[in-house]
Design a protein around this motif. Structure first.
Motif, PDB file in Angstrom:
ATOM      1  N   THR A   1       2.772  -4.573   0.432  1.00  0.00           N
ATOM      2  CA  THR A   1       1.745  -4.217   0.566  1.00  0.00           C
ATOM      3  C   THR A   1       1.102  -4.169  -1.374  1.00  0.00           C
ATOM      4  OG1 THR A   1      -0.608  -2.386   0.650  1.00  0.00           O
ATOM      5  CG2 THR A   1       2.582  -1.929  -0.080  1.00  0.00           C
ATOM      6  N   HIS A   2       0.626  -4.092  -1.433  1.00  0.00           N
ATOM      7  CA  HIS A   2       0.237  -4.053  -2.966  1.00  0.00           C
ATOM      8  C   HIS A   2      -0.496  -2.671  -3.446  1.00  0.00           C
ATOM      9  CE1 HIS A   2      -4.206  -5.567  -1.824  1.00  0.00           C
ATOM     10  NE2 HIS A   2      -4.323  -5.033  -2.124  1.00  0.00           N
ATOM     11  N   ASP A   3      -0.894  -1.967  -2.212  1.00  0.00           N
ATOM     12  CA  ASP A   3      -1.767  -0.614  -2.119  1.00  0.00           C
ATOM     13  C   ASP A   3      -0.944   1.210  -2.231  1.00  0.00           C
ATOM     14  OD1 ASP A   3      -2.534   1.821  -1.242  1.00  0.00           O
ATOM     15  OD2 ASP A   3      -4.337   1.019  -0.223  1.00  0.00           O
ATOM     16  N   GLN A   4      -0.358   1.467  -3.412  1.00  0.00           N
ATOM     17  CA  GLN A   4       0.426   2.072  -3.805  1.00  0.00           C
ATOM     18  C   GLN A   4       0.660   3.530  -2.988  1.00  0.00           C
ATOM     19  OE1 GLN A   4      -0.317   4.259  -7.639  1.00  0.00           O
ATOM     20  NE2 GLN A   4      -1.004   2.110  -7.276  1.00  0.00           N
ATOM     21  N   GLU A   5      -0.861   4.020  -2.732  1.00  0.00           N
ATOM     22  CA  GLU A   5      -1.587   5.061  -1.394  1.00  0.00           C
ATOM     23  C   GLU A   5      -0.102   4.395  -0.233  1.00  0.00           C
ATOM     24  OE1 GLU A   5      -4.485   7.141   0.428  1.00  0.00           O
ATOM     25  OE2 GLU A   5      -4.718   6.847  -1.703  1.00  0.00           O
ATOM     26  N   GLU A   6      -0.369   3.331   0.522  1.00  0.00           N
ATOM     27  CA  GLU A   6       0.176   3.184   1.351  1.00  0.00           C
ATOM     28  C   GLU A   6       1.556   3.107   1.947  1.00  0.00           C
ATOM     29  OE1 GLU A   6      -0.927  -1.564   3.313  1.00  0.00           O
ATOM     30  OE2 GLU A   6      -2.606  -0.297   3.519  1.00  0.00           O
ATOM     31  N   ALA A   7       1.877   2.426   0.031  1.00  0.00           N
ATOM     32  CA  ALA A   7       3.387   2.455   0.440  1.00  0.00           C
ATOM     33  C   ALA A   7       4.240   4.388   0.528  1.00  0.00           C
ATOM     34  CB  ALA A   7       3.889   1.449  -0.710  1.00  0.00           C
ATOM     35  N   LEU A   8       3.414   4.960  -0.645  1.00  0.00           N
ATOM     36  CA  LEU A   8       3.624   6.542  -0.537  1.00  0.00           C
ATOM     37  C   LEU A   8       3.853   7.061   0.783  1.00  0.00           C
ATOM     38  CD1 LEU A   8       2.027   6.803  -3.715  1.00  0.00           C
ATOM     39  CD2 LEU A   8       4.571   6.854  -3.401  1.00  0.00           C
ATOM     40  N   THR A   9       2.548   7.104   1.535  1.00  0.00           N
ATOM     41  CA  THR A   9       2.443   7.464   2.600  1.00  0.00           C
ATOM     42  C   THR A   9       3.809   6.905   4.096  1.00  0.00           C
ATOM     43  OG1 THR A   9       0.138   6.119   3.419  1.00  0.00           O
ATOM     44  CG2 THR A   9       0.435   7.997   2.016  1.00  0.00           C
ATOM     45  N   MET A  10       3.794   5.877   4.153  1.00  0.00           N
ATOM     46  CA  MET A  10       4.174   5.283   5.066  1.00  0.00           C
ATOM     47  C   MET A  10       5.292   4.761   5.444  1.00  0.00           C
ATOM     48  SD  MET A  10       1.292   2.791   6.263  1.00  0.00           S
ATOM     49  CE  MET A  10       2.947   2.346   7.405  1.00  0.00           C
ATOM     50  N   ALA A  11       6.548   4.740   3.944  1.00  0.00           N
ATOM     51  CA  ALA A  11       7.945   4.314   3.836  1.00  0.00           C
ATOM     52  C   ALA A  11       8.430   5.343   3.623  1.00  0.00           C
ATOM     53  CB  ALA A  11       7.547   3.418   2.865  1.00  0.00           C
ATOM     54  N   ASP A  12      10.295   5.057   4.375  1.00  0.00           N
ATOM     55  CA  ASP A  12      11.165   5.472   4.243  1.00  0.00           C
ATOM     56  C   ASP A  12      11.689   5.419   2.739  1.00  0.00           C
ATOM     57  OD1 ASP A  12      11.303   6.730   6.613  1.00  0.00           O
ATOM     58  OD2 ASP A  12      12.110   4.922   7.600  1.00  0.00           O
ATOM     59  N   ARG A  13      12.307   3.977   2.388  1.00  0.00           N
ATOM     60  CA  ARG A  13      11.864   3.569   1.373  1.00  0.00           C
ATOM     61  C   ARG A  13      10.860   2.810   0.104  1.00  0.00           C
ATOM     62  NH1 ARG A  13      16.719   1.034  -0.215  1.00  0.00           N
ATOM     63  NH2 ARG A  13      17.167   0.625   2.093  1.00  0.00           N
TER      64      ARG A  13
END
Length: 356
Positions: A192-204
């Motif tokens: 993803t290029h969406d930082q909010e998506e990464a911050l809310t979904m990822a373990d790392r």
């Protein structure tokens, strides 16, 4: 114990352009890892190399302890979901989900049972007879996800799966995908290029830039302790104040001294002081002490609160600073453009990056 995926020294070039420049990364079993970065940073190329859809020029890919570096995509154990859904329009929902099972010559009763179970899993019971065109975008993406999971792969690859959806559906579906991933325990890579998506979904999160990895860490680590100026700038909103190291633990931004970590930087070194808007607190302009006086230049309503653009007073010029506040704080301070105010920086929140 071997990682679920091991990437060793992977290089991929397109002519003179290095899309991937020596990538090393281990992904643990059951975790959701997000490749995050701007367009052209190499994140999708890396996903395609892992899948065998692109052949690396150097380096190796191991999956489950097995070297799959030279195997075609058809011989690798993964399911993939694309941004465009890639559903077959002439097949029903059930036929789309069961497509991989049919190719694997799974017996019809087992195939039907698996499809029904997946329809229930994605909340589309009774929709097996519909065609993709009869579904909403969010429903189509759920079907694409179910199809990727149908053969019970050990690795799930998600290539910007939510970017074609509207904001409300995207917000809801990312929560569903994360809950489903946790329930199934499937190792997942999300691009993803969406930082909010990464911050809310990822373990790392793996932050990438120009074909290299800038930082790997848990979302809160990447956000609160960025290791490079690029990561600080790309992940979240950040104030950057051009300054010089005044003395140990202090930076001088236009005559305004700010406490920051200057370890290893000599006095006089040009630096950027970085601080998040939420780590700036509004105070009376004449409070004195550590409060930095300034003037409100603009106010932006963000829904849950406000963002104030402030100019700090300094002998070397006026220093710009963004500050986030709640609506209650806004009402208490009665801020308006042109009003005098003070800024109080949270202790230990300011970072310093040497100017390259």
């Amino acid at each position: 114990m071997d990682p679920a995926v091991r990437i060793e020294g992977v290089v991929k070039r397109f002519g003179a352009f290095a899309a991937l420049d020596g990538i090393d990364l281990d992904i643990r079993a059951g975790e959701l890892v997000c490749f995050l970065g701007p367009s052209g940073c190499g994140k999708t190329t890396l996903l395609r190399v892992i899948a065998g859809l692109e052949r690396q020029d150097a380096g190796r890919i191991h999956q489950g302890g097995r070297d799959v570096s030279r195997l075609p995509a058809s011989q690798r154990d993964f399911g993939i979901v694309f941004q465009s859904y890639a559903l077959f329009p002439n097949l029903t929902v059930a036929e789309n989900i069961g497509y991989g099972l049919a190719n694997a010559r799974t017996a019809r009763p087992a195939r039907v049972a698996r499809v029904e179970a997946l329809l229930a899993l994605i909340g589309l019971e009774g929709s097996g007879g519909k065609y993709p065109a009869q579904l909403s975008g969010g429903q189509q993406q759920r079907v694409a996800l179910a199809r990727a999971l149908a053969t019970s792969p050990s690795l799930l690859l998600l290539d910007e799966p939510l970017s074609a959806l509207d904001a409300r559906v995207r917000l809801h579906l990312r929560g569903e995908i994360r809950a489903l991933q946790r329930r199934l325990g499937v190792t997942t890579i999300l691009v993803t290029h969406d930082q909010e998506e990464a911050l809310t979904m990822a373990d790392r999160i793996v932050v990438m830039n120009h074909g290299s990895i800038e930082q790997v860490g848990r979302p809160e680590e990447v956000y609160a302790a960025p290791r490079t100026r690029f990561v600080a700038q790309f992940v979240g909103t950040m104030n950057f104040l051009r300054a010089r190291v005044a003395r140990d633990g202090r930076g001088d931004a236009g005559g305004v001294e700010i406490a920051c970590d200057t370890a290893g930087l000599a006095p006089g070194t040009d630096i950027d002081i970085a601080i998040r808007p939420e780590d700036v607190q509004i105070a009376p302009a004449d409070a004195g002490g550590p409060v930095l006086p300034g003037t409100v230049e603009a106010l932006e309503f963000l829904g849950a609160g406000f963002r104030a653009a402030i100019r700090l007073d300094g002998p070397g010029g006026r220093v710009p600073l963004l500050c986030d506040m709640t609506r209650r704080e806004m009402a208490a301070h009665r801020l308006a453009p042109g009003a005098r105010c003070g800024a109080l920086l949270a202790p230990g929140a300011a970072l310093a990056f040497a100017c390259g």
